[in-house]
Design a protein around this motif. Structure first.
Motif, PDB file in Angstrom:
ATOM      1  N   CYS A 145       0.805  -1.224   0.000  1.00  0.00           N
ATOM      2  CA  CYS A 145       0.000   0.000   0.000  1.00  0.00           C
ATOM      3  C   CYS A 145       0.840   1.277   0.000  1.00  0.00           C
ATOM      4  O   CYS A 145       0.294   2.378  -0.102  1.00  0.00           O
ATOM      5  CB  CYS A 145      -0.943   0.013   1.199  1.00  0.00           C
ATOM      6  SG  CYS A 145      -2.241  -1.235   1.103  1.00  0.00           S
ATOM      7  N   GLU A 146       2.152   1.127   0.127  1.00  0.00           N
ATOM      8  CA  GLU A 146       3.057   2.268   0.140  1.00  0.00           C
ATOM      9  C   GLU A 146       4.117   2.084  -0.932  1.00  0.00           C
ATOM     10  O   GLU A 146       4.532   0.956  -1.223  1.00  0.00           O
ATOM     11  CB  GLU A 146       3.740   2.409   1.514  1.00  0.00           C
ATOM     12  CG  GLU A 146       2.792   2.515   2.689  1.00  0.00           C
ATOM     13  CD  GLU A 146       2.006   3.810   2.697  1.00  0.00           C
ATOM     14  OE1 GLU A 146       2.481   4.801   2.070  1.00  0.00           O
ATOM     15  OE2 GLU A 146       0.934   3.848   3.322  1.00  0.00           O
ATOM     16  N   CYS A 166      -5.683  -1.636   1.370  1.00  0.00           N
ATOM     17  CA  CYS A 166      -5.907  -0.549   0.405  1.00  0.00           C
ATOM     18  C   CYS A 166      -6.473  -1.116  -0.888  1.00  0.00           C
ATOM     19  O   CYS A 166      -6.403  -2.331  -1.129  1.00  0.00           O
ATOM     20  CB  CYS A 166      -4.604   0.223   0.152  1.00  0.00           C
ATOM     21  SG  CYS A 166      -3.292  -0.757  -0.607  1.00  0.00           S
ATOM     22  N   GLN A 170      -4.770   0.910  -6.048  1.00  0.00           N
ATOM     23  CA  GLN A 170      -3.596   1.524  -5.441  1.00  0.00           C
ATOM     24  C   GLN A 170      -2.382   0.620  -5.586  1.00  0.00           C
ATOM     25  O   GLN A 170      -1.277   1.077  -5.912  1.00  0.00           O
ATOM     26  CB  GLN A 170      -3.876   1.817  -3.968  1.00  0.00           C
ATOM     27  CG  GLN A 170      -2.765   2.566  -3.258  1.00  0.00           C
ATOM     28  CD  GLN A 170      -3.184   3.022  -1.877  1.00  0.00           C
ATOM     29  OE1 GLN A 170      -4.372   3.251  -1.616  1.00  0.00           O
ATOM     30  NE2 GLN A 170      -2.223   3.160  -0.976  1.00  0.00           N
ATOM     31  N   LYS A 171      -2.568  -0.671  -5.375  1.00  0.00           N
ATOM     32  CA  LYS A 171      -1.467  -1.625  -5.521  1.00  0.00           C
ATOM     33  C   LYS A 171      -0.991  -1.693  -6.974  1.00  0.00           C
ATOM     34  O   LYS A 171       0.217  -1.681  -7.256  1.00  0.00           O
ATOM     35  CB  LYS A 171      -1.917  -3.008  -5.044  1.00  0.00           C
ATOM     36  CG  LYS A 171      -2.326  -3.083  -3.575  1.00  0.00           C
ATOM     37  CD  LYS A 171      -2.940  -4.447  -3.256  1.00  0.00           C
ATOM     38  CE  LYS A 171      -3.611  -4.460  -1.884  1.00  0.00           C
ATOM     39  NZ  LYS A 171      -2.644  -4.525  -0.785  1.00  0.00           N
ATOM     40  N   ARG A 173      -1.316   0.565  -9.286  1.00  0.00           N
ATOM     41  CA  ARG A 173      -0.689   1.823  -9.683  1.00  0.00           C
ATOM     42  C   ARG A 173       0.727   1.924  -9.126  1.00  0.00           C
ATOM     43  O   ARG A 173       1.666   2.316  -9.838  1.00  0.00           O
ATOM     44  CB  ARG A 173      -1.532   3.002  -9.205  1.00  0.00           C
ATOM     45  CG  ARG A 173      -1.095   4.330  -9.764  1.00  0.00           C
ATOM     46  CD  ARG A 173      -2.116   5.433  -9.472  1.00  0.00           C
ATOM     47  NE  ARG A 173      -1.853   6.594 -10.292  1.00  0.00           N
ATOM     48  CZ  ARG A 173      -0.948   7.514  -9.993  1.00  0.00           C
ATOM     49  NH1 ARG A 173      -0.225   7.408  -8.881  1.00  0.00           N
ATOM     50  NH2 ARG A 173      -0.752   8.545 -10.798  1.00  0.00           N
ATOM     51  N   LEU A 174       0.895   1.569  -7.862  1.00  0.00           N
ATOM     52  CA  LEU A 174       2.225   1.636  -7.254  1.00  0.00           C
ATOM     53  C   LEU A 174       3.188   0.662  -7.921  1.00  0.00           C
ATOM     54  O   LEU A 174       4.376   0.975  -8.113  1.00  0.00           O
ATOM     55  CB  LEU A 174       2.135   1.355  -5.752  1.00  0.00           C
ATOM     56  CG  LEU A 174       1.482   2.457  -4.910  1.00  0.00           C
ATOM     57  CD1 LEU A 174       1.290   1.992  -3.472  1.00  0.00           C
ATOM     58  CD2 LEU A 174       2.324   3.731  -4.960  1.00  0.00           C
ATOM     59  N   ALA A 489     -10.693   5.329  -6.632  1.00  0.00           N
ATOM     60  CA  ALA A 489     -10.956   4.512  -5.442  1.00  0.00           C
ATOM     61  C   ALA A 489     -12.402   4.523  -5.032  1.00  0.00           C
ATOM     62  O   ALA A 489     -12.804   3.788  -4.143  1.00  0.00           O
ATOM     63  CB  ALA A 489     -10.109   5.021  -4.271  1.00  0.00           C
TER      64      ALA A 489
END
Length: 507
Positions: A145-146, A166, A170-171, A173-174, A489
């Motif tokens: 998530c980060e 998350c 988000q995952k 995209r990161l 999201a």
């Protein structure tokens, strides 16, 4: 357009003149259609002829469509969904409505994952891009998530990420921003993983979901060996269809539009989500043929809701300003028979969630509140307008909106258990987006109450829109409402007073 004061006078006269007994339920609707002197619709008469047995009979038909489909579902592009919209079209046509297919294109995807020559069952996530990436399989630290969870080795490789905390988006995209060529998300509960990334994002790379056991096995193997993963994801656009049906009579410049989505997710037959809304509208439409209305009633059966509200959005955005102006109110019905239900009404005035609908939405909320409290003596709670159900595109264009909802995966609170019964600490629908969303798990008591509430709204607005307080319809009135466009999201379904109705974003 007709003056609302005139419509109100007509309604008052009709109420006095038509206080007789309700007609028998319609079994041969074509007989009623040839009558030239039908009674003006009345709420109590329309509600009285709605039967649980008819709801269940139609539910078994939709369940049959799902169970005759590989995967036992009614997901878009499957035989189960095709049978559903064809059934709706024929049903509404047979009952005398003007019916049309509203064709549009939506994305469908296929995908595979091979690790060192071994095929791993995988399901592409909605809104994943196509691609055939190959690279070193790299486990992401923590839960992904980060940005700091993605080690340098991910660049040029395939990221392996655990589900949770998350959103999937988000995952994904990161992982893409870290230089990954593909993303594999593995489940944190038993079973395969279906999911959506919510909307397209240029940072996404081909992304699939796999089961908890497959993910755990790969994690174990990576502890002692280097593994190479190859993804093959293909996304194509295919046609699917909304079904739009309208009464032959009534003022076609003052239309009540009621809607429900017809598709399920891959995991199950979708009898609560959203066979319940679809069937409620079908049965109301059938019984409405015994009456006439002052205003036209239009039924929108939306496709591709489960992959981003595509059908309703394409329909609403495709309307000209002149055609849009004819829709005086849109009411949305998605999940009406949750086993551990609440009676939730969209928060039209924004008093509970500080997000109000366009002008007229508050009055629609009040109509449902008054009906449940005064007519049938039932408690209700509000549910937020957060642009995550099929009302969103209509609200964004300034059409007044409203509707009902009985809850999804969020757990019922002790306070709600006092109001509605059921079990505190248990999800409103433990079968949400699962194989158990079938006929046997529907709460038929909640379903018939909601169906009768919809019928009350159809009868009320079929006579007059005066209670909306809009005065004469005009485009400028609609333009007063502005709502923030939901982020990636925010793709899912609506909140209720204790939290999300459906997940705010899939995680």
């Amino acid at each position: 357009m007709k003056s609302f004061s005139v419509a109100a006078a007509i309604a008052a006269f009709a109420t006095l003149a038509l206080a007789g007994p309700a007609p028998a339920p319609i079994s041969s609707p074509t007989e009623a259609l040839v009558e030239r002197d039908l009674p003006l619709v009345q709420s109590n008469q329309l509600r009285r002829v709605l039967l649980r047995s008819e709801l269940l009979a139609k539910a078994r038909i939709l369940e049959g469509f799902a169970y005759n489909t590989t995967g036992r579902n009614r997901q878009i592009f499957t035989p189960g969904h095709k049978a559903t919209y064809e059934y709706i079209y024929k049903f509404m046509s047979d009952n005398g409505y003007d019916v049309e297919y509203n064709e549009f294109f939506a994305a469908t995807s296929s995908g595979s994952l091979v690790v060192d020559g071994v095929n791993i069952p995988a399901r592409p996530m909605t809104f994943t891009p196509s691609g055939k990436p190959t690279g070193r399989l790299v486990k992401v630290n923590n839960i992904g998530c980060e940005a700091s969870d993605y080690p340098a080795a991910v660049s040029g490789g395939v990221a392996l990420v655990l589900r949770g905390t998350c959103p999937f988006a988000q995952k994904a995209r990161l992982a893409g921003l870290a230089g990954a060529v593909g993303t594999v998300i593995y489940n944190n509960v038993a079973g395969p993983l279906d999911g959506t990334l919510g909307a397209a994002d240029p940072a996404f790379v081909p992304t699939v979901g796999i089961s908890d056991t497959a993910g755990a096995s790969l994690v174990s193997q990576l502890a002692t060996a280097t593994k190479t993963a190859s993804l093959d994801v293909l996304v194509t656009d295919l046609p699917t269809y909304n079904v739009i049906a309208q009464t032959k009579g009534g003022d076609k410049d003052n239309v009540l539009l009621v809607g429900a989505h017809t598709d399920s997710v891959n995991a199950g037959p979708g009898l609560n989500d959203n066979g319940s809304g679809t069937i409620a509208l079908l049965e109301i439409a059938k019984q409405l043929t015994a009456f006439k209305t002052n205003n036209a009633i239009r039924f929108g059966f939306w496709s591709a809701e489960e992959v981003g509200l595509v059908g309703s959005t394409r329909y609403a955005n495709g309307l000209s300003e002149a055609e849009l102006a004819k829709i005086t109110l849109y009411l949305n019905f998605d999940m009406l028979a949750s086993p551990n239900y609440v009676y939730a009404i969209y928060d039209g005035d924004g008093s509970a969630f500080n997000i109000s609908g366009p002008p007229g939405s508050a009055a629609a909320e009040k109509l449902f509140e008054d009906y449940f409290r005064n007519d049938v003596g039932l408690n209700t709670i509000p549910t937020a307008f957060d642009s995550r159900s099929d009302y969103a595109a209509f609200a964004a264009r300034g059409v007044p909106v409203g509707g009902l909802f009985t809850g999804a995966e969020v757990k019922k609170t002790p306070e709600q258990a006092v109001l509605f019964g059921g079990q505190a600490g248990v999800a409103y629908d433990v079968n949400y987006h699962g194989a158990g969303d079938n006929v046997s798990n529907l709460n038929v008591g909640a379903w018939i109450q909601n169906t009768k509430a919809i019928a009350h709204a159809v009868a009320t607005y079929g006579i007059s829109f005066a209670s909306l307080g809009l005065g004469k319809r005009d485009i400028e009135k609609r333009s007063e409402w502005v709502q923030e466009v939901p982020s990636v999201a925010d793709q899912g379904h609506e909140h209720i007073s204790s939290g999300c109705g459906h997940e705010k974003a899939e995680i």
